[in-house]
Design a protein around this motif. Structure first.
Motif, PDB file in Angstrom:
ATOM      1  N   GLY A 103      23.816  -1.780   7.970  1.00 40.08           N
ATOM      2  CA  GLY A 103      24.223  -0.826   8.201  1.00 40.08           C
ATOM      3  C   GLY A 103      25.685  -0.161   7.481  1.00 40.08           C
ATOM      4  O   GLY A 103      25.846  -0.590   7.082  1.00 40.08           O
ATOM      5  N   SER A 104      25.065   1.476   8.099  1.00 40.81           N
ATOM      6  CA  SER A 104      26.837   2.260   7.456  1.00 40.81           C
ATOM      7  C   SER A 104      26.867   2.907   8.152  1.00 40.81           C
ATOM      8  O   SER A 104      25.827   3.355   8.704  1.00 40.81           O
ATOM      9  CB  SER A 104      26.365   2.059   5.332  1.00 40.81           C
ATOM     10  OG  SER A 104      25.426   3.471   6.063  1.00 40.81           O
ATOM     11  N   TYR A 105      27.960   3.655   8.014  1.00 37.02           N
ATOM     12  CA  TYR A 105      29.011   5.029   8.491  1.00 37.02           C
ATOM     13  C   TYR A 105      29.769   5.654   7.169  1.00 37.02           C
ATOM     14  O   TYR A 105      30.531   4.994   7.067  1.00 37.02           O
ATOM     15  CB  TYR A 105      29.656   4.626   9.684  1.00 37.02           C
ATOM     16  CG  TYR A 105      30.951   3.403   8.865  1.00 37.02           C
ATOM     17  CD1 TYR A 105      31.961   3.833   9.549  1.00 37.02           C
ATOM     18  CD2 TYR A 105      30.530   2.381   9.401  1.00 37.02           C
ATOM     19  CE1 TYR A 105      33.089   3.916   9.612  1.00 37.02           C
ATOM     20  CE2 TYR A 105      31.790   1.492   9.493  1.00 37.02           C
ATOM     21  CZ  TYR A 105      33.609   2.474  10.074  1.00 37.02           C
ATOM     22  OH  TYR A 105      34.007   1.698   9.088  1.00 37.02           O
ATOM     23  N   PRO A 106      29.918   6.724   8.062  1.00 42.83           N
ATOM     24  CA  PRO A 106      30.577   7.734   7.212  1.00 42.83           C
ATOM     25  C   PRO A 106      31.817   7.856   7.478  1.00 42.83           C
ATOM     26  O   PRO A 106      32.427   7.694   8.719  1.00 42.83           O
ATOM     27  CB  PRO A 106      30.716   9.065   7.274  1.00 42.83           C
ATOM     28  CG  PRO A 106      29.812   8.972   8.055  1.00 42.83           C
ATOM     29  CD  PRO A 106      29.593   7.256   8.870  1.00 42.83           C
ATOM     30  N   PHE A 107      32.951   7.966   6.903  1.00 42.65           N
ATOM     31  CA  PHE A 107      34.928   8.542   7.163  1.00 42.65           C
ATOM     32  C   PHE A 107      34.853   9.190   6.396  1.00 42.65           C
ATOM     33  O   PHE A 107      34.317   9.329   5.798  1.00 42.65           O
ATOM     34  CB  PHE A 107      35.208   7.409   7.451  1.00 42.65           C
ATOM     35  CG  PHE A 107      35.756   6.298   6.712  1.00 42.65           C
ATOM     36  CD1 PHE A 107      37.197   7.315   6.254  1.00 42.65           C
ATOM     37  CD2 PHE A 107      35.305   5.758   6.251  1.00 42.65           C
ATOM     38  CE1 PHE A 107      38.064   6.182   5.413  1.00 42.65           C
ATOM     39  CE2 PHE A 107      35.386   4.770   5.091  1.00 42.65           C
ATOM     40  CZ  PHE A 107      37.377   5.078   4.506  1.00 42.65           C
ATOM     41  N   TYR A 108      36.388  10.522   7.110  1.00 41.78           N
ATOM     42  CA  TYR A 108      36.230  11.290   5.986  1.00 41.78           C
ATOM     43  C   TYR A 108      38.001  10.955   5.483  1.00 41.78           C
ATOM     44  O   TYR A 108      38.866  10.667   6.763  1.00 41.78           O
ATOM     45  CB  TYR A 108      36.206  12.761   5.949  1.00 41.78           C
ATOM     46  CG  TYR A 108      34.685  12.514   6.743  1.00 41.78           C
ATOM     47  CD1 TYR A 108      33.792  13.398   5.977  1.00 41.78           C
ATOM     48  CD2 TYR A 108      34.513  12.609   7.982  1.00 41.78           C
ATOM     49  CE1 TYR A 108      31.879  13.005   6.101  1.00 41.78           C
ATOM     50  CE2 TYR A 108      33.242  12.749   8.153  1.00 41.78           C
ATOM     51  CZ  TYR A 108      31.927  12.957   6.721  1.00 41.78           C
ATOM     52  OH  TYR A 108      30.780  12.921   7.703  1.00 41.78           O
ATOM     53  N   LEU A 109      38.323  11.563   4.211  1.00 43.68           N
ATOM     54  CA  LEU A 109      39.647  11.411   4.278  1.00 43.68           C
ATOM     55  C   LEU A 109      39.966  13.413   3.718  1.00 43.68           C
ATOM     56  O   LEU A 109      39.708  13.983   3.012  1.00 43.68           O
ATOM     57  CB  LEU A 109      40.071  10.541   3.112  1.00 43.68           C
ATOM     58  CG  LEU A 109      41.824  10.656   2.249  1.00 43.68           C
ATOM     59  CD1 LEU A 109      42.452  10.449   2.768  1.00 43.68           C
ATOM     60  CD2 LEU A 109      41.519  10.431   1.308  1.00 43.68           C
ATOM     61  N   ASP A 110      41.374  13.664   5.037  1.00 46.06           N
ATOM     62  CA  ASP A 110      41.768  14.734   4.652  1.00 46.06           C
ATOM     63  C   ASP A 110      42.958  15.000   4.179  1.00 46.06           C
ATOM     64  O   ASP A 110      43.580  14.058   4.755  1.00 46.06           O
ATOM     65  CB  ASP A 110      40.792  15.845   5.667  1.00 46.06           C
ATOM     66  CG  ASP A 110      40.708  17.356   6.048  1.00 46.06           C
ATOM     67  OD1 ASP A 110      41.103  17.365   4.694  1.00 46.06           O
ATOM     68  OD2 ASP A 110      40.195  17.894   6.536  1.00 46.06           O
ATOM     69  N   LYS A 111      43.680  16.242   4.292  1.00 44.92           N
ATOM     70  CA  LYS A 111      44.683  16.332   4.281  1.00 44.92           C
ATOM     71  C   LYS A 111      45.371  16.137   5.019  1.00 44.92           C
ATOM     72  O   LYS A 111      44.713  17.176   6.681  1.00 44.92           O
ATOM     73  CB  LYS A 111      45.512  17.824   3.852  1.00 44.92           C
ATOM     74  CG  LYS A 111      45.249  18.107   1.807  1.00 44.92           C
ATOM     75  CD  LYS A 111      45.188  19.701   1.750  1.00 44.92           C
ATOM     76  CE  LYS A 111      45.003  19.452   0.212  1.00 44.92           C
ATOM     77  NZ  LYS A 111      45.472  20.908  -0.339  1.00 44.92           N
ATOM     78  N   LYS A 112      46.906  16.808   5.658  1.00 41.62           N
ATOM     79  CA  LYS A 112      47.076  16.913   6.979  1.00 41.62           C
ATOM     80  C   LYS A 112      47.548  17.831   7.494  1.00 41.62           C
ATOM     81  O   LYS A 112      48.124  18.264   6.292  1.00 41.62           O
ATOM     82  CB  LYS A 112      48.798  15.555   7.932  1.00 41.62           C
ATOM     83  CG  LYS A 112      48.871  15.266   8.615  1.00 41.62           C
ATOM     84  CD  LYS A 112      50.163  14.690   8.836  1.00 41.62           C
ATOM     85  CE  LYS A 112      50.259  13.996  10.452  1.00 41.62           C
ATOM     86  NZ  LYS A 112      51.064  12.965  10.859  1.00 41.62           N
ATOM     87  N   PRO A 113      47.038  18.339   8.640  1.00 41.22           N
ATOM     88  CA  PRO A 113      47.155  19.394   8.848  1.00 41.22           C
ATOM     89  C   PRO A 113      48.212  19.580   8.540  1.00 41.22           C
ATOM     90  O   PRO A 113      49.644  19.167   9.408  1.00 41.22           O
ATOM     91  CB  PRO A 113      46.549  20.236   9.971  1.00 41.22           C
ATOM     92  CG  PRO A 113      45.664  19.078  10.475  1.00 41.22           C
ATOM     93  CD  PRO A 113      46.361  17.349   9.590  1.00 41.22           C
ATOM     94  N   THR A 114      49.192  21.014   8.642  1.00 37.83           N
ATOM     95  CA  THR A 114      50.217  21.069   8.405  1.00 37.83           C
ATOM     96  C   THR A 114      51.018  22.233   9.791  1.00 37.83           C
ATOM     97  O   THR A 114      49.524  22.719  10.355  1.00 37.83           O
ATOM     98  CB  THR A 114      50.518  22.516   7.770  1.00 37.83           C
ATOM     99  OG1 THR A 114      49.525  23.386   7.516  1.00 37.83           O
ATOM    100  CG2 THR A 114      50.636  22.022   6.199  1.00 37.83           C
ATOM    101  N   LYS A 115      51.730  21.905  10.334  1.00 39.10           N
ATOM    102  CA  LYS A 115      52.149  22.516  11.972  1.00 39.10           C
ATOM    103  C   LYS A 115      53.213  23.782  11.866  1.00 39.10           C
ATOM    104  O   LYS A 115      52.914  24.416  10.427  1.00 39.10           O
ATOM    105  CB  LYS A 115      53.339  21.776  12.773  1.00 39.10           C
ATOM    106  CG  LYS A 115      53.415  20.624  12.889  1.00 39.10           C
ATOM    107  CD  LYS A 115      54.395  19.415  13.402  1.00 39.10           C
ATOM    108  CE  LYS A 115      54.124  18.406  13.816  1.00 39.10           C
ATOM    109  NZ  LYS A 115      55.381  17.590  14.310  1.00 39.10           N
TER     110      LYS A 115
END
Length: 117
Positions: A103-115
């Motif tokens: 099987g396979s699945y995705p995950f995502y790398l994103d910038k940490k949201p700024t407060k």
């Protein structure tokens, strides 16, 4: 009239229960190790029967070395990357009933949201 039958154990293939990173999740730092936990122990049979591959948004492989098995857990080390976007974890395991499961699945790398202040 009485009919008797013998019921054998159910043959269920290993199913993915828990993953790190989680299926479809967004992370802000890539993990150093990807670990998958299945609902049954995995059979150790050579280096290619149980494996994890990780690819970045450009399709470059990030998994390093052989995948390691410990009971129902399969893990592999991962190279670091700062490339934002969709990563893919692909796995193939040999479940205790002797059947391969993939099987396979995705995950995502994103910038940490700024407060916001």
């Amino acid at each position: 009239m009485l009919t008797l039958g013998l019921a054998g154990p159910a043959l269920a293939h290993a199913q993915l229960l828990v993953s790190n990173p989680r299926v479809g999740s967004t992370v802000y730092v890539l993990p150093k190790i990807v670990q998958l936990t299945f609902d049954d122990d995995l059979i150790v049979l050579g280096e290619t029967a149980n494996q994890i591959q990780i690819t970045d948004p450009k399709g470059k492989r990030l998994d390093v070395g052989a995948s390691l098995i410990s009971g129902s857990k399969l893990s592999v080390a991962m190279k670091s990357s700062l490339l934002l976007g969709k990563y893919r974890v692909t796995y193939r395991v040999l479940s205790a009933d002797g059947h391969p499961v993939s099987g396979s699945y995705p995950f995502y790398l994103d910038k940490k949201p700024t407060k916001k202040k």
